[in-house]
Design an enzyme around this catalytic site. Structure first.
Site, PDB file in Angstrom:
ATOM      1  CB  THR A 121      -0.901  -0.006   1.259  1.00  0.00           C
ATOM      2  OG1 THR A 121      -1.495   1.278   1.420  1.00  0.00           O
ATOM      3  CG2 THR A 121      -0.108  -0.324   2.527  1.00  0.00           C
ATOM      4  CG  ASP A 122      -1.166   4.923  -1.056  1.00  0.00           C
ATOM      5  OD1 ASP A 122      -1.719   4.307  -0.122  1.00  0.00           O
ATOM      6  OD2 ASP A 122      -1.775   5.758  -1.771  1.00  0.00           O
ATOM      7  CD  GLU A 123      -3.323   3.417   4.524  1.00  0.00           C
ATOM      8  OE1 GLU A 123      -3.035   3.150   5.696  1.00  0.00           O
ATOM      9  OE2 GLU A 123      -4.482   3.418   4.087  1.00  0.00           O
ATOM     10  CE1 TYR A 148      -3.364  -2.782   5.724  1.00  0.00           C
ATOM     11  CE2 TYR A 148      -3.381  -0.414   5.321  1.00  0.00           C
ATOM     12  CZ  TYR A 148      -3.343  -1.718   4.844  1.00  0.00           C
ATOM     13  OH  TYR A 148      -3.276  -1.955   3.487  1.00  0.00           O
ATOM     14  CE  LYS A 152       0.049  -4.651   2.990  1.00  0.00           C
ATOM     15  NZ  LYS A 152      -0.284  -5.994   2.434  1.00  0.00           N
TER      16      LYS A 152
END
Ligand code: NAD
Ligand code: DAU
Length: 332
Positions: A121-123, A148, A152
């Site tokens: 993810t870009d997060e 979260y 990741k």
């Protein structure tokens, strides 16, 4: 023709990927999915049984994982605990699945020398200011905000370490926010669509100014297939479709498409640590591998998604009341 092992293939993006693979390739697919609250057998209905099989199991269970990896030509790893709000409520499953699950798969890929693609993810890059001209690139430093996104980020780093230390043939992609069919009603767009369909006012966290960079799940799938085909081992590719929108604009668009007054929403308690803005620069994927998104028009993609939820109430209705009760308990 290849045999793909798709973890999390009964979830939102994983099931979209399996549908895409069946429609656009000759590959066969084994889905390994624990069928948590987020997994749904019905998302794989209608797919040919000679091309797709579902194995219900945990990616952190080596006894399940090793034989499945051994018989695959490539692993495409989508399985995760994926919802930020849940990770703030109970982080533990995020560590078990996102960290230990990814570790277990990597060890199996190492043992059996199987190609591995890790979906992320870009997060992992944290967030940007609203007026920052910068977008995330493959060189942006990791700076995750939530339980979260930190798990990741940890899983991405495990993949990098297994490439460098053990020669695992892996690639990583970090994608922006997906929308489309089969997304759980806990997530922003399906929650607001199904609220409107139920006569409930959409709920915007905080002031609604937060920006997400939207991509259709089908474009995510074509990007992953491109990386599987032509990606360079050890490389990371950012996936995005230049779809930045603030949350308020997305809710207003849902209300307009469904014929409601555009101000018929509620502002509710904000998410703690709420990332302000994500934005992806996908130049590397486009120039080096020649990928382009095909869903250029967010409004028509959103209208089709609204239609899908209108037509598939039996798919989402069983989860809706529980999700709304959870949010209501937090003032959201
Ligand atoms: P999702 O929550 O809809 O689906 C996750 C799937 O994984 C479910 O089917 C669930 O049953 C399965 N699963 C969970 N724990 C498991 C375990 N221990 N063993 C086996 N299966 C397990 O998630 P999603 O939105 O489809 O996201 C899929 C992947 O894409 C995740 O890795 C996520 O980090 C990543 N991603 C999501 C987005 C997005 O916008 N949703 C954007 C970028 C990246
Ligand atoms: O950027 C990629 C990420 O996108 C993925 O890694 C995650 O798995 C995926 O869940 C998504 O994370 P977000 O936290 O951005 O998505 P979510 O749908 O939870 O929220 C999108 C935005 O909408 C965010 O700014 C919070 C806001 N929001 C969310 C809900 C559920 C609301 O304003 N109201 C809501 O009811």
């Amino acid at each position: 023709m290849s045999r793909l092992l798709v973890t999390g293939g009964a979830g939102f993006i994983g099931s979209n990927f399996v549908h895409h693979v069946v429609a656009h390739t000759d590959h066969t697919v084994t889905v390994l999915d624990k069928l948590t609250y987020a997994g749904n057998r019905a998302s794989l209905e209608g797919l040919p049984s000679d091309r797709v099989r579902l194995v219900v199991g945990d990616i952190a269970d080596a006894d399940v994982v090793y034989p499945l990896v051994a018989e695959a030509d490539a692993v495409v790893h989508y399985a995760a605990e994926s919802h930020n709000d849940n990770s703030l409520h109970d982080p533990r499953p995020f560590l078990d699945t996102n960290i230990i699950g990814t570790y277990t798969l990597l060890e199996a890929a190492r043992r059996h020398d199987v190609r591995f693609h890790h979906i992320s993810t870009d997060e992992v890059y944290g967030d940007l200011e609203l007026d920052d001209p910068a977008r995330f690139t493959e060189n942006t430093p990791y700076n995750p905000s939530s339980p979260y996104s930190s798990t990741k980020a940890g899983s991405d780093l495990l993949v990098r370490a297994w490439v460098r230390s053990f020669g695992v043939r892996a690639t990583i992609s970090n994608c922006s926010n997906n929308y489309g069919p089969y997304q759980h009603v806990e997530k922003f767009i399906p929650r607001q669509i199904t609220n409107v369909l139920r006569g409930i006012r959409p709920k915007l966290y905080g002031t609604g100014e937060n920006v997400r960079d939207w991509i259709h799940a089908d474009d995510h799938s074509s990007a992953v297939l491109t990386i599987l085909d032509r990606g360079e081992i050890g490389e990371t590719y950012l996936i995005g479709a230049d779809g930045e929108k603030d949350n308020k604009s997305v809710v207003e668009l849902i209300l307009r498409i469904t014929g409601q007054p555009v101000n018929a929403y509620d502002l509710v308690t904000d998410r703690p640590g709420h990332d302000l803005r994500y934005a992806i620069d996908s130049t590397k994927l486009r120039t080096e591998l020649g990928w382009e998104p095909t869903y250029g028009d967010f409004e028509s993609g959103l209208a089709a998604t609204i239609e899908w939820y209108r037509d598939n109430e039996a798919w989402w209705a069983p989860a809706k009341d529980g999700v709304e009760a959870f949010y209501a308990s937090k003032g959201q």
